[in-house]
Design a protein around this motif. Structure first.
Motif, PDB file in Angstrom:
ATOM      1  N   VAL A 161     -43.523  -3.459   1.040  1.00 26.52           N
ATOM      2  CA  VAL A 161     -43.300  -4.819   0.551  1.00 26.52           C
ATOM      3  C   VAL A 161     -43.680  -4.926  -0.921  1.00 26.52           C
ATOM      4  CG1 VAL A 161     -44.063  -7.215   0.749  1.00 26.52           C
ATOM      5  CG2 VAL A 161     -43.501  -5.919   2.799  1.00 26.52           C
ATOM      6  N   VAL A 162     -44.818  -4.361  -1.288  1.00 22.92           N
ATOM      7  CA  VAL A 162     -45.259  -4.425  -2.681  1.00 22.92           C
ATOM      8  C   VAL A 162     -44.301  -3.656  -3.585  1.00 22.92           C
ATOM      9  CG1 VAL A 162     -47.100  -3.779  -4.284  1.00 22.92           C
ATOM     10  CG2 VAL A 162     -47.666  -4.789  -2.072  1.00 22.92           C
ATOM     11  N   LEU A 163     -43.915  -2.453  -3.166  1.00 20.17           N
ATOM     12  CA  LEU A 163     -42.988  -1.665  -3.981  1.00 20.17           C
ATOM     13  C   LEU A 163     -41.611  -2.314  -4.075  1.00 20.17           C
ATOM     14  CD1 LEU A 163     -43.763   2.047  -3.010  1.00 20.17           C
ATOM     15  CD2 LEU A 163     -44.174   0.911  -5.192  1.00 20.17           C
ATOM     16  N   GLY A 164     -41.233  -3.055  -3.059  1.00 15.49           N
ATOM     17  CA  GLY A 164     -39.932  -3.707  -3.087  1.00 15.49           C
ATOM     18  C   GLY A 164     -39.892  -4.933  -3.982  1.00 15.49           C
ATOM     19  N   ALA A 165     -41.007  -5.668  -4.083  1.00 15.75           N
ATOM     20  CA  ALA A 165     -41.007  -6.942  -4.806  1.00 15.75           C
ATOM     21  C   ALA A 165     -41.555  -6.846  -6.222  1.00 15.75           C
ATOM     22  CB  ALA A 165     -41.815  -7.971  -4.022  1.00 15.75           C
ATOM     23  N   ALA A 166     -42.544  -5.990  -6.452  1.00 20.67           N
ATOM     24  CA  ALA A 166     -43.211  -5.953  -7.758  1.00 20.67           C
ATOM     25  C   ALA A 166     -42.267  -5.659  -8.928  1.00 20.67           C
ATOM     26  CB  ALA A 166     -44.364  -4.939  -7.730  1.00 20.67           C
ATOM     27  N   PRO A 167     -41.307  -4.725  -8.820  1.00 15.72           N
ATOM     28  CA  PRO A 167     -40.412  -4.484  -9.963  1.00 15.72           C
ATOM     29  C   PRO A 167     -39.598  -5.703 -10.371  1.00 15.72           C
ATOM     30  CG  PRO A 167     -40.317  -2.641  -8.433  1.00 15.72           C
ATOM     31  CD  PRO A 167     -41.089  -3.721  -7.751  1.00 15.72           C
ATOM     32  N   SER A 168     -39.159  -6.506  -9.410  1.00 12.34           N
ATOM     33  CA  SER A 168     -38.398  -7.716  -9.751  1.00 12.34           C
ATOM     34  C   SER A 168     -39.266  -8.713 -10.501  1.00 12.34           C
ATOM     35  CB  SER A 168     -37.836  -8.357  -8.478  1.00 12.34           C
ATOM     36  OG  SER A 168     -36.913  -7.494  -7.850  1.00 12.34           O
ATOM     37  N   VAL A 169     -40.512  -8.885 -10.056  1.00 11.70           N
ATOM     38  CA  VAL A 169     -41.426  -9.791 -10.743  1.00 11.70           C
ATOM     39  C   VAL A 169     -41.697  -9.286 -12.155  1.00 11.70           C
ATOM     40  CG1 VAL A 169     -43.718 -10.832 -10.695  1.00 11.70           C
ATOM     41  CG2 VAL A 169     -42.463 -10.492  -8.557  1.00 11.70           C
ATOM     42  N   ALA A 170     -41.939  -7.974 -12.280  1.00 13.23           N
ATOM     43  CA  ALA A 170     -42.209  -7.392 -13.597  1.00 13.23           C
ATOM     44  C   ALA A 170     -41.021  -7.577 -14.535  1.00 13.23           C
ATOM     45  CB  ALA A 170     -42.550  -5.913 -13.448  1.00 13.23           C
ATOM     46  N   ASN A 171     -39.815  -7.348 -14.046  1.00 15.63           N
ATOM     47  CA  ASN A 171     -38.630  -7.528 -14.890  1.00 15.63           C
ATOM     48  C   ASN A 171     -38.454  -8.982 -15.316  1.00 15.63           C
ATOM     49  OD1 ASN A 171     -37.400  -5.081 -15.513  1.00 15.63           O
ATOM     50  ND2 ASN A 171     -36.374  -4.943 -13.528  1.00 15.63           N
ATOM     51  N   GLY A 172     -38.777  -9.922 -14.434  1.00 13.54           N
ATOM     52  CA  GLY A 172     -38.712 -11.331 -14.812  1.00 13.54           C
ATOM     53  C   GLY A 172     -39.675 -11.657 -15.939  1.00 13.54           C
ATOM     54  N   VAL A 173     -40.886 -11.108 -15.854  1.00 12.97           N
ATOM     55  CA  VAL A 173     -41.877 -11.328 -16.914  1.00 12.97           C
ATOM     56  C   VAL A 173     -41.403 -10.693 -18.224  1.00 12.97           C
ATOM     57  CG1 VAL A 173     -44.241 -10.859 -17.643  1.00 12.97           C
ATOM     58  CG2 VAL A 173     -43.773 -11.487 -15.274  1.00 12.97           C
TER      59      VAL A 173
END
Length: 294
Positions: A161-173
């Motif tokens: 779950v963390v590996l699936g969601a964290a990149p999207s959040v990072a790219n948004g930032v």
């Protein structure tokens, strides 16, 4: 001369007042809250009715046997029984806890990683393209490694779950910080904003729309990863929505399987509504939302 100036000022004030009055009148004559609610609801209801009608037509066509593809009446009848059962709420509680904990961890990792990559050139050169590559990688591909590392456990689901969601959040930032106008940053520094204060009062508010978009996309990836994890990693002592979906498939209980799928869809719609409300509040605060039409 003075009289001409005063007359011109009076005309300008009258024109401004007239425009303000026109805008206020437009707002007063705008649709009521009930009408706005209906305008936002009826297209969704129409789409739902159309989908159910197509579903029923496919069932009537005899394309699949009723035990494989039951009709809407059978499924919604089973859904009614499922909604009042303890198994739904026990499974939903487990799934919701996993989703909240996993998404919170992904947000923390994504925010820190995104800020670091956005502001440190070395990190951007080293990790910028890697974050996008991780985002495009299917979550299901992480499960063999997760099971190898953590066996069939909660930790394996959390890891994916963390590996699936964290990149999207990072790219948004990263995208949000990249599109902050340099003029705002310079103005903030001239006013004394430095270090964390610059991020708190200047960069973060300016990048907020892109960050919210990244959070929304990150939630979608987290929810998909969680559902895949609960289908693959079934813990016998702890029920969940994904585990119940697996049991329904193994027992060929098509009505219950489709009822669970409807629950999963509704949860996704509710979370999307929450993100939509947050996005609308941000746009209203930024002054890019038409007050009369919303």
């Amino acid at each position: 001369m003075a009289s001409d100036i005063l007359a011109g000022s009076a005309r300008t004030d009258a024109e401004i007042s007239g425009l303000d009055a026109l805008e206020i009148a437009g707002r007063e004559k705008g649709p009521s809250r009930l009408r706005r609610l209906w305008s936002a609801t009826w297209p969704k209801l129409a789409a739902l009715a159309m989908a159910i009608a197509i579903w029923q037509v496919v069932v009537w066509s005899g394309w699949k046997e009723p035990w494989a593809l039951p009709g809407p009446t059978v499924v919604f009848d089973d859904l009614g029984h499922y909604l009042v059962s303890a198994s739904l709420w026990e499974g939903l509680a487990t799934t919701a806890r996993r989703a909240v904990v996993g998404f919170a961890a992904a947000v923390a990792v994504g925010l820190l990683l995104g800020l670091g990559v956005a502001r440190v050139k070395v990190l951007r050169a080293a990790l910028g393209s890697m974050i996008t590559a991780l985002q495009t990688m299917p979550s299901i591909a992480w499960f063999p490694l997760a099971i190898l590392l953590f066996q069939l456990s909660e930790q394996a689901i959390f890891f994916v779950v963390v590996l699936g969601a964290a990149p999207s959040v990072a790219n948004g930032v990263i995208h949000g910080v990249d599109y902050v106008p340099p003029l705002l940053v310079r103005a903030g520094r001239n006013l004394g904003a430095r270090g964390l204060g610059l991020y708190r009062y200047v960069i973060a508010p300016a990048a907020l729309p892109a960050i919210v978009a990244g959070l929304k996309q990150g939630w979608a990836f987290a929810w998909r990863s969680l559902m895949a994890g609960e289908l693959l990693v079934v813990i016998a002592t702890r029920t969940s929505i994904g585990a119940q979906l697996t049991y329904a498939r193994e027992l060929s209980e098509a009505p219950r399987l489709m009822a669970i799928m409807i629950v999963i869809l509704v949860v996704g719609l509710l979370v999307d509504t929450a993100f939509g409300a947050a996005d609308k509040a941000i746009r209203r605060r930024w002054g890019v939302l038409d007050q009369a039409g919303n």
